[in-house]
Design a protein around this motif. Sequence first.
Motif, PDB file in Angstrom:
ATOM      1  N   MET A   1    -103.518  64.998 -13.724  1.00  0.00           N
ATOM      2  CA  MET A   1    -104.289  65.117 -12.260  1.00  0.00           C
ATOM      3  C   MET A   1    -104.916  64.156 -12.021  1.00  0.00           C
ATOM      4  O   MET A   1    -105.270  63.329 -10.837  1.00  0.00           O
ATOM      5  CB  MET A   1    -104.416  66.472 -11.853  1.00  0.00           C
ATOM      6  CG  MET A   1    -104.758  66.491 -10.211  1.00  0.00           C
ATOM      7  SD  MET A   1    -105.569  68.033  -9.891  1.00  0.00           S
ATOM      8  CE  MET A   1    -104.603  69.386 -10.576  1.00  0.00           C
ATOM      9  N   TYR A  70     -95.843  60.221 -11.871  1.00  0.00           N
ATOM     10  CA  TYR A  70     -96.386  61.474 -12.443  1.00  0.00           C
ATOM     11  C   TYR A  70     -95.236  62.697 -12.271  1.00  0.00           C
ATOM     12  O   TYR A  70     -95.127  63.476 -13.097  1.00  0.00           O
ATOM     13  CB  TYR A  70     -97.587  61.905 -11.528  1.00  0.00           C
ATOM     14  CG  TYR A  70     -98.207  63.338 -11.903  1.00  0.00           C
ATOM     15  CD1 TYR A  70     -99.176  63.622 -13.022  1.00  0.00           C
ATOM     16  CD2 TYR A  70     -97.645  64.511 -11.035  1.00  0.00           C
ATOM     17  CE1 TYR A  70     -99.813  64.800 -12.951  1.00  0.00           C
ATOM     18  CE2 TYR A  70     -98.257  65.573 -11.160  1.00  0.00           C
ATOM     19  CZ  TYR A  70     -99.280  65.836 -12.215  1.00  0.00           C
ATOM     20  OH  TYR A  70     -99.662  66.840 -12.482  1.00  0.00           O
ATOM     21  N   LEU A  79     -98.606  71.232  -9.967  1.00  0.00           N
ATOM     22  CA  LEU A  79     -99.600  70.770  -9.390  1.00  0.00           C
ATOM     23  C   LEU A  79    -100.287  71.431  -8.440  1.00  0.00           C
ATOM     24  O   LEU A  79    -101.685  71.616  -8.418  1.00  0.00           O
ATOM     25  CB  LEU A  79     -99.087  69.264  -8.678  1.00  0.00           C
ATOM     26  CG  LEU A  79    -100.217  68.640  -7.845  1.00  0.00           C
ATOM     27  CD1 LEU A  79    -101.357  68.015  -8.665  1.00  0.00           C
ATOM     28  CD2 LEU A  79     -99.442  67.367  -7.082  1.00  0.00           C
ATOM     29  N   SER A  82    -102.391  74.172 -10.408  1.00  0.00           N
ATOM     30  CA  SER A  82    -103.497  73.584 -10.893  1.00  0.00           C
ATOM     31  C   SER A  82    -104.493  73.421  -9.915  1.00  0.00           C
ATOM     32  O   SER A  82    -105.923  73.397 -10.241  1.00  0.00           O
ATOM     33  CB  SER A  82    -103.319  72.276 -11.657  1.00  0.00           C
ATOM     34  OG  SER A  82    -102.317  72.765 -12.738  1.00  0.00           O
ATOM     35  N   TYR A  83    -104.110  72.652  -8.768  1.00  0.00           N
ATOM     36  CA  TYR A  83    -105.125  72.297  -7.521  1.00  0.00           C
ATOM     37  C   TYR A  83    -105.720  73.272  -6.977  1.00  0.00           C
ATOM     38  O   TYR A  83    -107.203  73.069  -6.789  1.00  0.00           O
ATOM     39  CB  TYR A  83    -104.311  71.053  -6.744  1.00  0.00           C
ATOM     40  CG  TYR A  83    -105.287  70.607  -5.991  1.00  0.00           C
ATOM     41  CD1 TYR A  83    -106.268  69.711  -6.469  1.00  0.00           C
ATOM     42  CD2 TYR A  83    -105.351  70.641  -4.490  1.00  0.00           C
ATOM     43  CE1 TYR A  83    -107.193  68.915  -5.494  1.00  0.00           C
ATOM     44  CE2 TYR A  83    -106.132  69.941  -3.502  1.00  0.00           C
ATOM     45  CZ  TYR A  83    -106.990  69.326  -3.989  1.00  0.00           C
ATOM     46  OH  TYR A  83    -107.744  68.565  -3.276  1.00  0.00           O
TER      47      TYR A  83
END
Length: 221
Positions: A1, A70, A79, A82-83
Amino acid sequence: MEKLLEHFNKLLQETKTDFHRYIYSKINWNSRMIGIIGPRGVGKTTLILQYIKENLNPNTALYVTAEDFYFADHKLLDLADSYTKVGGKHLFIDEIHKYKNWSKELKLIYDYHPELKIIFTGSSILDINKGVSDLSRRAIMYQMQGLSFREYLQLFHQTSTDFSDFILFFQKSHGFVENTINKPATFRGTIVFGNLDILVQSHLHGDRGEIFQLADCRIHD
């Protein structure tokens, strides 16, 4: 990221905010999921970067493009997971149709993360329309059109009007409009490249000569 964040911050620093497309003020940015569709180059990327720069905390917003390498070995859902764990509140995904099974993953992100607002763009109207059915009752969709003559006047001549009747504007500004149309270089650029974001970016960066050379080529072809 980390690489995604670096790319996002670089784009944000380079984004100019002295001209906004007409649709900027028409979007309900408070919606939990927003989709913006329109041809490549119409200004979708600039639009969402401007919104982030002017309205959001960049520490809680993330812009990515689905074309990024990515996503060759990472999922959008991962993503988003995680974000949100690091405090992310807004996820902007450009050219979403480039990502396989994008609509199904967006549906899961929407359902799993009610704290996250999702804004996506796409330039392939057919692919977007196929996927939107999976997002029924979730996504608010907007279609972005090309640069209008009214926007052209504002961008290149710093002339804006609130006249609802545009004929009235022509009547009140006959000399100006006639003078504008008689400048083939600038008016020609609007006709040929009116729906391209490169026209806006070239103007904002003071590099109009090249774009109008391209306009001449397109006209004479």
